[in-house]
Design a protein around this motif. Structure first.
Motif, PDB file in Angstrom:
ATOM      1  N   UNK A   6      45.738  42.455  43.330  1.00 61.46           N
ATOM      2  CA  UNK A   6      46.902  42.784  44.156  1.00 61.46           C
ATOM      3  C   UNK A   6      48.200  42.487  43.410  1.00 61.46           C
ATOM      4  N   UNK A   7      48.245  41.348  42.750  1.00 65.56           N
ATOM      5  CA  UNK A   7      49.498  40.932  42.107  1.00 65.56           C
ATOM      6  C   UNK A   7      49.791  41.720  40.837  1.00 65.56           C
ATOM      7  N   UNK A   8      48.745  42.136  40.117  1.00 65.98           N
ATOM      8  CA  UNK A   8      48.951  42.780  38.806  1.00 65.98           C
ATOM      9  C   UNK A   8      48.376  44.194  38.741  1.00 65.98           C
ATOM     10  N   UNK A   9      47.919  44.697  39.860  1.00 62.43           N
ATOM     11  CA  UNK A   9      47.282  46.022  39.993  1.00 62.43           C
ATOM     12  C   UNK A   9      45.981  46.152  39.184  1.00 62.43           C
ATOM     13  N   UNK A  10      45.530  45.067  38.577  1.00 61.84           N
ATOM     14  CA  UNK A  10      44.217  45.118  37.930  1.00 61.84           C
ATOM     15  C   UNK A  10      43.566  43.742  37.871  1.00 61.84           C
ATOM     16  N   UNK A  11      42.260  43.773  37.766  1.00 57.75           N
ATOM     17  CA  UNK A  11      41.469  42.553  37.719  1.00 57.75           C
ATOM     18  C   UNK A  11      41.640  41.848  36.373  1.00 57.75           C
ATOM     19  N   UNK A  12      41.276  40.568  36.302  1.00 54.36           N
ATOM     20  CA  UNK A  12      41.294  39.886  35.000  1.00 54.36           C
ATOM     21  C   UNK A  12      39.960  40.066  34.279  1.00 54.36           C
TER      22      UNK A  12
ATOM     23  N   UNK B 106      37.985  43.283  34.414  1.00 47.60           N
ATOM     24  CA  UNK B 106      37.692  44.646  34.012  1.00 47.60           C
ATOM     25  C   UNK B 106      38.850  45.564  34.370  1.00 47.60           C
ATOM     26  N   UNK B 107      38.941  46.659  33.619  1.00 45.62           N
ATOM     27  CA  UNK B 107      39.926  47.667  33.976  1.00 45.62           C
ATOM     28  C   UNK B 107      39.246  48.850  34.652  1.00 45.62           C
ATOM     29  N   UNK B 108      37.941  48.743  34.830  1.00 43.07           N
ATOM     30  CA  UNK B 108      37.185  49.868  35.391  1.00 43.07           C
ATOM     31  C   UNK B 108      37.058  49.722  36.899  1.00 43.07           C
ATOM     32  N   UNK B 109      37.744  50.590  37.609  1.00 41.83           N
ATOM     33  CA  UNK B 109      37.672  50.519  39.064  1.00 41.83           C
ATOM     34  C   UNK B 109      36.266  50.789  39.573  1.00 41.83           C
ATOM     35  N   UNK B 110      35.503  51.556  38.802  1.00 44.34           N
ATOM     36  CA  UNK B 110      34.131  51.852  39.218  1.00 44.34           C
ATOM     37  C   UNK B 110      33.307  50.557  39.313  1.00 44.34           C
ATOM     38  N   UNK B 111      33.612  49.578  38.445  1.00 47.31           N
ATOM     39  CA  UNK B 111      32.887  48.304  38.500  1.00 47.31           C
ATOM     40  C   UNK B 111      33.269  47.490  39.733  1.00 47.31           C
TER      41      UNK B 111
END
Ligand SMILES: Nc1ncnc2c1ncn2[C@@H]1O[C@H](COP(=O)(O)OP(=O)(O)O)[C@@H](O)[C@H]1O
Ligand SMILES: [Mg+2]
Length: 372
Positions: free
Chosen positions: A46-52, A54-59
């Motif tokens: 939420x804070x950075x628009x991506x996980x720490x 993976x960058x793969x939304x499919x995951x």
């Protein structure tokens, strides 16, 4: 900065759950695989628009699902609430909104909701390749300077185009459009000078914070950090020095099929008693430097953003010795919202962490799932 509530829909193992957080210390408790790290990942996403991780939304989408949704209620030091929503649908782009207003670029949110995470993956910061450290400092500086982030993004676009042309030349013998390369390098030189300027200025400040926090934990050894620019920026105007370096390296770039010079090759190195930490540091030394980096990161963000970052501490007690872990938790408690994951509450108690009281909330990750 606080996060008050979180909702996850089809995010990793969670189908649909909402939870409330305490304003001080939150213990995320549950066995391995219960979904503790996932909660931290959701907050970070939420804070950075991506996980720490993976960058793969499919995951990140729950198995069998084509997308996911997250919603979080953040509160700043004025007490103003901000609702952040993130939605990923199968074929569509990631949609992010703050207070129902859709964002058009990452730069609009990066730095608004500062977090400092300490997770097992962070070991790469001192052990890993120079790329890992560049990413770390890029993320840090992007949060305090949105123009820096925009320049990074532009630089990356130019680099991609330039590398594609060079590769096409090296691999397929396609004639190189030298006029286009020269235009790209003019643009690249101008942006390189700006990136260099921001890096030199902020890294000098970061170093002081880093040395200070390291010294508080370890007085016997001396930590130093170096920022080594890939193009030497002395004795001239930075933009022209970059332009000259780019002209001079074109032949080599053509041979290698890639761009060899520029800020994408800048190096950040840590030295302990003048020895390169990455090459010579022991496990314990690496961990201590990592903790010092994280404290410095927190201070740096707070100095510039005037918000106390939220700390996400994943598997802290498994990663660090008890003394250090407690020192971290105790120094943060009271002035930061913190999240600590653990498989064992008794372990926290045995380590001397006070796990009762109204400043501490225990969230049972396994149970959330069961009721979700
Ligand atoms: N995309 C996904 N869909 C469904 N389950 C997932 C997905 N990604 C991970 N998981 C599951 O989530 C669990 C891991 O969650 P995690 O938050 O890492 O647990 P913890 O940190 O408590 O050990 C594992 O059981 C894993 O199989
Ligand atoms: Mg975990």
């Amino acid at each position: 900065m606080l996060i008050k509530t979180l909702t996850m829909i089809n995010f990793r193992k969670y189908e649909q759950v909402s939870m409330e957080f305490g304003y001080h210390t939150n213990i995320l408790h549950g066995e391995n695989g219960a979904g503790k790290t996932t909660i931290l990942e959701a907050i970070h996403s939420l804070a950075y628009t991506r996980s720490f991780k993976t960058r793969l939304d499919a995951d990140l989408s729950r198995h069998g699902q084509a997308g996911y949704q997250l919603k979080g209620l953040f509160s700043d030091h004025h007490g103003t609430d901000h609702e952040v929503r993130l939605k990923v649908e199968s074929s569509r782009k990631k949609l992010v909104s703050v207070n129902k207003k859709g964002l058009t670029s990452r730069a609009q949110i990066i730095g608004k909701f500062p977090l400092v995470s300490l997770t097992p993956e962070d070991g790469d910061l001192t052990f890993g390749s120079p790329e890992t450290r560049r990413l770390f400092f890029n993320k840090l500086l992007s949060q305090v300077d949105s123009l820096y982030l925009e320049n990074l993004q532009t630089y990356a676009r130019i680099l991609k185009q330039r590398n594609a042309m060079l590769q096409d030349y090296a691999n397929n013998g396609t004639a190189l459009d030298r006029v286009l390369i020269s235009t790209l390098d003019d643009q690249r030189a101008s942006i390189s000078a700006k990136l260099h300027d921001v890096r030199s200025q902020y890294i000098a400040e970061f170093k002081q914070l880093l040395y200070g926090s390291y010294e508080q934990m370890e007085q016997e050894k001396v930590l130093k950090m170096a920022f080594i620019s890939n193009v030497r920026i002395t004795g001239g105007e930075p933009e022209s020095l970059y332009r000259r370096a780019y002209q001079d390296s074109l032949n080599e770039d053509m041979r290698k099929g890639t761009t060899t010079r520029g800020p994408h090759r800048d190096i950040f190195t840590f030295f302990l008693n003048t020895k390169d930490l990455r090459k010579f540091g022991s496990q314990g030394e690496h961990k201590l430097v990592l903790v010092a980096i994280k404290f410095a990161e927190g201070h740096f963000l707070e100095n510039h953003l005037h918000e106390a970052p939220v700390f996400l501490l994943d598997d802290l007690f498994a990663e660090l010795d008890v003394k250090r872990s407690l020192m971290i938790v105790e120094s943060l408690q009271g002035n930061h919202q913190i999240f600590i994951t653990t498989t064992d509450m008794a372990d926290l108690r045995n380590h001397g962490l006070k796990v009762e009281g109204d400043t501490l909330q225990v969230i049972d990750a396994g149970a959330i799932q069961a009721h979700g």
